[in-house]
Write a protein that holds these residues in place. Structure first.
Motif, mmCIF file in Angstrom:
data_model
loop_
_atom_site.group_PDB
_atom_site.id
_atom_site.type_symbol
_atom_site.label_atom_id
_atom_site.label_comp_id
_atom_site.label_asym_id
_atom_site.label_seq_id
_atom_site.Cartn_x
_atom_site.Cartn_y
_atom_site.Cartn_z
ATOM 1 N N LEU A 1 0.740 -15.403 0.359
ATOM 2 C CA LEU A 1 1.862 -16.227 -0.059
ATOM 3 C C LEU A 1 2.186 -17.316 0.951
ATOM 4 O O LEU A 1 2.672 -18.392 0.587
ATOM 5 C CB LEU A 1 3.097 -15.346 -0.306
ATOM 6 C CG LEU A 1 2.994 -14.431 -1.534
ATOM 7 C CD1 LEU A 1 4.140 -13.436 -1.564
ATOM 8 C CD2 LEU A 1 2.983 -15.253 -2.811
ATOM 9 N N ARG A 2 1.936 -17.043 2.221
ATOM 10 C CA ARG A 2 2.156 -18.075 3.242
ATOM 11 C C ARG A 2 1.274 -19.292 2.980
ATOM 12 O O ARG A 2 1.663 -20.426 3.252
ATOM 13 C CB ARG A 2 1.848 -17.517 4.636
ATOM 14 C CG ARG A 2 2.897 -16.577 5.184
ATOM 15 C CD ARG A 2 4.186 -17.292 5.536
ATOM 16 N NE ARG A 2 4.082 -18.028 6.791
ATOM 17 C CZ ARG A 2 4.952 -18.937 7.205
ATOM 18 N NH1 ARG A 2 5.969 -19.259 6.430
ATOM 19 N NH2 ARG A 2 4.800 -19.538 8.360
ATOM 20 N N ARG A 3 0.097 -19.049 2.425
ATOM 21 C CA ARG A 3 -0.818 -20.156 2.129
ATOM 22 C C ARG A 3 -0.301 -21.016 0.978
ATOM 23 O O ARG A 3 -0.821 -22.105 0.733
ATOM 24 C CB ARG A 3 -2.213 -19.614 1.794
ATOM 25 C CG ARG A 3 -2.897 -18.938 2.977
ATOM 26 C CD ARG A 3 -4.347 -18.604 2.678
ATOM 27 N NE ARG A 3 -4.987 -17.955 3.811
ATOM 28 C CZ ARG A 3 -5.083 -16.640 3.960
ATOM 29 N NH1 ARG A 3 -4.575 -15.831 3.035
ATOM 30 N NH2 ARG A 3 -5.681 -16.124 5.007
ATOM 31 N N LEU A 4 0.691 -20.521 0.260
ATOM 32 C CA LEU A 4 1.308 -21.299 -0.825
ATOM 33 C C LEU A 4 2.521 -22.075 -0.342
ATOM 34 O O LEU A 4 3.309 -22.582 -1.134
ATOM 35 C CB LEU A 4 1.717 -20.354 -1.970
ATOM 36 C CG LEU A 4 0.590 -19.543 -2.610
ATOM 37 C CD1 LEU A 4 1.128 -18.677 -3.728
ATOM 38 C CD2 LEU A 4 -0.514 -20.447 -3.121
ATOM 39 N N ASP A 5 2.670 -22.160 0.980
ATOM 40 C CA ASP A 5 3.765 -22.934 1.593
ATOM 41 C C ASP A 5 5.150 -22.392 1.245
ATOM 42 O O ASP A 5 6.112 -23.148 1.108
ATOM 43 C CB ASP A 5 3.681 -24.410 1.199
ATOM 44 C CG ASP A 5 2.461 -25.090 1.782
ATOM 45 O OD1 ASP A 5 2.053 -24.711 2.896
ATOM 46 O OD2 ASP A 5 1.920 -25.991 1.132
ATOM 47 N N LEU A 6 5.249 -21.070 1.086
ATOM 48 C CA LEU A 6 6.549 -20.447 0.855
ATOM 49 C C LEU A 6 7.166 -20.032 2.186
ATOM 50 O O LEU A 6 6.461 -19.692 3.136
ATOM 51 C CB LEU A 6 6.392 -19.222 -0.050
ATOM 52 C CG LEU A 6 5.857 -19.479 -1.464
ATOM 53 C CD1 LEU A 6 5.626 -18.154 -2.177
ATOM 54 C CD2 LEU A 6 6.808 -20.344 -2.260
ATOM 55 N N SER A 7 8.482 -20.050 2.252
ATOM 56 C CA SER A 7 9.157 -19.603 3.462
ATOM 57 C C SER A 7 9.116 -18.078 3.536
ATOM 58 O O SER A 7 8.869 -17.398 2.526
ATOM 59 C CB SER A 7 10.612 -20.077 3.451
ATOM 60 O OG SER A 7 11.347 -19.393 2.440
ATOM 61 N N LEU A 8 9.385 -17.535 4.731
ATOM 62 C CA LEU A 8 9.398 -16.079 4.887
ATOM 63 C C LEU A 8 10.481 -15.448 4.016
ATOM 64 O O LEU A 8 10.284 -14.361 3.464
ATOM 65 C CB LEU A 8 9.603 -15.714 6.358
ATOM 66 C CG LEU A 8 8.466 -16.116 7.311
ATOM 67 C CD1 LEU A 8 8.798 -15.684 8.739
ATOM 68 C CD2 LEU A 8 7.142 -15.502 6.877
ATOM 69 N N ALA A 9 11.616 -16.138 3.888
ATOM 70 C CA ALA A 9 12.692 -15.605 3.052
ATOM 71 C C ALA A 9 12.266 -15.554 1.588
ATOM 72 O O ALA A 9 12.552 -14.585 0.866
ATOM 73 C CB ALA A 9 13.949 -16.457 3.212
ATOM 74 N N GLU A 10 11.566 -16.606 1.139
ATOM 75 C CA GLU A 10 11.080 -16.625 -0.249
ATOM 76 C C GLU A 10 10.050 -15.524 -0.477
ATOM 77 O O GLU A 10 10.051 -14.856 -1.515
ATOM 78 C CB GLU A 10 10.481 -17.991 -0.565
ATOM 79 C CG GLU A 10 11.498 -19.117 -0.657
ATOM 80 C CD GLU A 10 10.855 -20.486 -0.759
ATOM 81 O OE1 GLU A 10 11.426 -21.358 -1.425
ATOM 82 O OE2 GLU A 10 9.762 -20.676 -0.159
ATOM 83 N N ILE A 11 9.185 -15.322 0.510
ATOM 84 C CA ILE A 11 8.162 -14.284 0.394
ATOM 85 C C ILE A 11 8.808 -12.906 0.304
ATOM 86 O O ILE A 11 8.422 -12.068 -0.519
ATOM 87 C CB ILE A 11 7.187 -14.362 1.584
ATOM 88 C CG1 ILE A 11 6.342 -15.639 1.494
ATOM 89 C CG2 ILE A 11 6.277 -13.130 1.623
ATOM 90 C CD1 ILE A 11 5.497 -15.907 2.710
#
Length: 346
Positions: free
Chosen positions: A55-65
């Motif tokens: 999910l980090r590779r999708l440019d999501l923040s840690l909170a969003e993840i």
């Protein structure tokens, strides 16, 4: 089997500091602690870490993840679908841009500088294009130009050279040569956009507002104005079939003088229409008043003549060609003008 934090960091390429931060914020809490207090990660922890990194590779923040992982799998499916859709749009735009740049490169290799009036050049798939066209419209323009641009390149080069010569010589846009050039110029553009007056006007707006296109195509605002004025004189001649001599004399004094004011107003009205603004909304009513005033001004203030011009415009396709005004836009602004007679508070 359990992995200590150092081994997990080594095998995943992450830092110990990052893993500790994940633990501190509750994103990845190890399942076990050793007697000495060391973090111990089991198979489920590693699986969660894999999902975090994906999910980090999708440019999501840690909170969003964290929010996604704490919800049902449907949330993950939705975000992946959104990212795939975005990626597909970027691929389509990049593919279109590559094709255009290859064409441009071939033109540059064949001559000192491009000698065609390509109104939708390399910027179409970058910032400039995105400001004026949707992805669907860019795709339609690209499809319409496939094979067409190369076929008419020699004629466009000749038209551009003639335009430069006429402007440099101070020729009048009223001349027969200028009118013939303008009519052929607009006819080629209309053919390129599949007869779509809306796309034609968007091309005009982009070329007028983006100086980078002027240097690349060799056609600046002065050239565009020359073509617009020559087209106005050509339309003026067609009104002779609908007006008497006195009316034509009045038109000769006023009609062409309003030419420069029309394209930006048409573009503004069309933008409101595309955005779904109601014809009786405050911004559209202001534009309708300007439209009405311009229409009357080109008829020299003669209301009866103005009505005659509007009737001719509705019934003569040659008058409408290249004007940027199609049936949907005419109906939209017509409803807005009708609203001006009704009481409203702006």
């Amino acid at each position: 089997m359990y992995l200590r934090i150092g081994e997990l960091a080594r095998r995943t390429g992450l830092t110990v500091r990052a893993l500790r931060h994940y633990d501190d914020i509750g994103l990845l809490v190890p399942s076990q602690r050793s007697d000495g207090g060391y973090r111990l990660y089991d198979r489920n922890d590693v699986a969660r870490l894999y999902r975090i990194q994906a999910l980090r590779r999708l440019d999501l923040s840690l909170a969003e993840i964290q929010g996604l992982l704490d919800r049902a799998a449907d949330g993950l499916s939705e975000v992946v679908a959104q990212q795939l859709s975005q990626l597909e749009r970027e691929i389509a735009q990049a593919t279109a841009l590559r094709a255009h740049l290859l064409t441009l490169q071939a033109q540059l290799q064949a001559r000192t500088e491009p000698a065609i009036d390509d109104w939708l050049v390399a910027l179409e798939c970058t910032v400039a294009g995105a400001k004026y066209f949707s992805d669907d419209e860019l795709g339609r323009l690209q499809t319409g130009r496939d094979g067409f641009a190369d076929a008419v390149a020699p004629e466009r080069a000749e038209l551009t050279a003639t335009l430069h010569a006429l402007v440099a010589a101070g020729a009048s846009p009223e001349s027969a040569q200028a009118q013939a050039l303008a009519q052929r110029w607009i006819a080629l553009l209309l053919e390129e956009v599949g007869g779509d007056e809306a796309l034609l006007m968007q091309l005009y707006a982009m070329h007028w507002n983006e100086p980078a296109l002027h240097s690349l195509t060799g056609v600046d605002r002065a050239g565009m104005q020359f073509i617009s004025h020559a087209m106005a004189y050509a339309r003026l001649q067609r009104y002779a079939a609908h007006c008497d001599a006195a009316e034509m004399a009045l038109l000769a004094q006023h009609y062409v003088a309003q030419t420069d004011a029309w394209p930006p107003l048409i573009a503004e009205v069309r933008q409101q229409m595309r955005q779904g603004a109601a014809p009786d909304s405050a911004p559209v009513r202001v534009m309708a008043a300007r439209w009405q005033a311009l229409s009357l001004a080109k008829a020299g203030g003669d209301a009866a003549l103005n009505a005659k011009l509007q009737e001719a415009f509705r019934n003569d396709p040659a008058l409408r060609a290249g004007s940027g005004i199609d049936a949907p836009l005419a109906a939209y602004i017509g409803r807005a003008i009708a609203q001006l007679a009704e009481p409203h508070s702006l």
